[in-house]
Design an enzyme around this catalytic site. Structure first.
Site, PDB file in Angstrom:
ATOM      1  N   CYS A   1     -17.418  28.453 -20.367  1.00 54.33           N
ATOM      2  CA  CYS A   1     -18.322  29.212 -19.499  1.00 54.33           C
ATOM      3  C   CYS A   1     -18.837  28.353 -18.346  1.00 54.33           C
ATOM      4  O   CYS A   1     -19.340  27.244 -18.571  1.00 54.33           O
ATOM      5  CB  CYS A   1     -19.502  29.738 -20.312  1.00 54.33           C
ATOM      6  SG  CYS A   1     -20.720  30.633 -19.323  1.00 54.33           S
TER       7      CYS A   1
ATOM      8  N   CYS B   1     -31.303  35.688 -40.561  1.00 53.53           N
ATOM      9  CA  CYS B   1     -30.638  35.107 -39.390  1.00 53.53           C
ATOM     10  C   CYS B   1     -31.270  33.775 -38.994  1.00 53.53           C
ATOM     11  O   CYS B   1     -30.953  33.228 -37.942  1.00 53.53           O
ATOM     12  CB  CYS B   1     -30.664  36.083 -38.215  1.00 53.53           C
ATOM     13  SG  CYS B   1     -32.323  36.494 -37.633  1.00 53.53           S
TER      14      CYS B   1
END
Length: 432
Positions: A70, A388
């Protein structure tokens, strides 16, 4: 004495996207490093218990290091591990689960199953929330993410974590959409359903009216197909034009998901996650299950198909409405949902029904002190905890273990490749 630059070896990775080194007896946390590397580090903050640094040079770099794909990675705070080969990212995350369990929860000698990995390390996100910046030129992207450890926005033209359909919408919003989004919005939430190939847009900002949003949506549809609706507003005030939801399908269950309802973000692992959870949980036909933080019924509904009754507790009204709709539309009748705060509703639910087991999938902050207190006293033989955040998971497990529960299974999932986030399922049991 002010410390400006040091050399340190990265001993291990820790939760938060950091590598951990030392300067004499003080811990140094350095992002974008890999265990085993020796790095030159500029100290950017001197905290009470640790130093925070950034890499300015390498003396020894890891063989697992790669060039980040990226172009925004050096600035954007959205990803943490793009500099690491994907197979090694998942190994690091397994080690982080073990390290966090030991450091935060005092939990040692626990077997952690091998990470269940994402079929693709990019293009997996089905929803993303982007910040709006007005500090750009006319033909430059104005949507982006916060810079690492900052509220400065890094504008992006596309996000590698998102699939093609969301990136189509990002491109249209950045370069072809009406000025209203850039002028009046603070955030834009983009949602995609692979099941129906539909997109949903939520615009967060003041001074957004229905006529303006209708025109904006119609304009966007010239460039992107399948936009089913736009939801807009600020705070608790919400309006819409078109649909306020998308439909998702996992195996034989179809879910309606509102723009403000939670749903797992990795399209590619939905089915595997659900199958694995059911396999570990092993619901029985006569089992009575309480689902805490039940959302739209993602896990409640398949659990109900294999058990006696399921009761879900959820504080988000939109999610509860979705869950009730989903139960009815899928003709699952042995399930009910309670709208309310977990701590306030939990004790009453436990008094009303003698549950055999409890499924919990809390937000990243984990269970509150009151919820943990009630759960620890609950007369159930099984708790299934899906988290999470390994730090709050380890913290909460510590209390459950002190009340007689034992860990039977720990299964991590890489729902969030390139990021620090780790989904972990833990099965706890206790003798009656």
């Amino acid at each position: 004495m002010k410390i400006e630059e040091i050399v340190t070896r990265i001993d291990k990775a820790v939760y938060g996207g950091y590598g951990l080194g030392h300067f004499f007896d003080k811990v140094v946390l350095i992002p974008k490093t890999i265990p085993g590397e020796t790095v030159k580090v500029e100290i950017i903050d001197d905290k009470k218990d640790y130093l925070l640094g950034k890499v300015v040079g390498f003396i020894k770099s890891s063989t697992f290091r790669r060039n980040p794909p990226c172009p925004y990675y050096s600035q954007c705070g959205g990803c943490h591990y793009q500099h690491i080969e994907y197979n090694y990212q998942t190994k690091i995350k397994e080690d982080i689960v073990k390290e966090t369990f030991k450091r935060v929860g005092g939990i040692e000698d626990i077997e952690v199953n091998s990470m269940i990995t994402s079929p693709s390390e990019f293009g997996y996100r089905n929803r993303v929330e982007l910040k709006v910046t007005r500090k750009v030129q006319k033909n430059e992207p104005y949507l982006g993410f916060y810079m690492e450890n900052s509220h400065k926005i890094v504008p992006i033209a596309r996000c590698l974590l998102c699939g093609n359909r969301i990136n189509e919408l990002i491109e249209a919003l950045n370069f072809y959409s009406p000025i209203v989004f850039k002028k009046n919005c603070e955030n834009l939430k983009l949602i995609y359903s692979a099941s129906s190939d539909k997109l949903l847009l939520k615009a967060i900002g003041k001074n957004l009216n229905k006529r303006t949003m209708e025109n904006a949506l119609n304009d966007l549809k010239k460039y992107v197909k399948g936009i089913s609706g736009i939801v807009f507003g600020y705070g608790n005030k919400k309006n819409s034009f078109g649909k306020e939801y998308v439909y998702e399908r996992i195996k034989d269950i179809k879910y309606r998901v509102n723009s403000d309802s939670f749903f797992q973000i990795n399209n590619l692992l939905h089915e595997v996650l659900l199958e694995t959870v059911i396999k570990i949980f092993k619901p029985k036909k006569k089992e009575k299950i309480l689902d805490l933080y039940s959302g739209v019924g993602t896990f409640s509904l398949p659990l109900a198909q294999k058990s006696s009754i399921v009761v879900g507790i959820e504080s988000n009204k939109d999610a509860v409405d979705d869950a009730k709709f989903n139960a009815k539309s899928n003709k699952i009748t042995n399930i009910s949902f309670i709208e309310g705060d977990a701590a306030e509703e939990l004790e009453g639910a436990l008094k009303k029904t003698k549950f055999d087991s409890i499924f919990i999938n809390p937000p990243r902050s984990g269970c509150s002190t009151e919820v943990k207190k009630i759960l620890s006293k609950a007369e159930v033989s099984k708790i299934f905890y899906l988290s999470c955040n390994p730090s709050t998971l380890a913290r909460d497990l510590k209390q459950f273990l002190s009340k007689g529960f034992k860990i039977k299974t720990v299964q991590p999932f890489d729902l969030f490749p390139q990021t620090m986030h780790i989904e972990t399922a833990v099965l706890l049991s206790r003798e009656s």
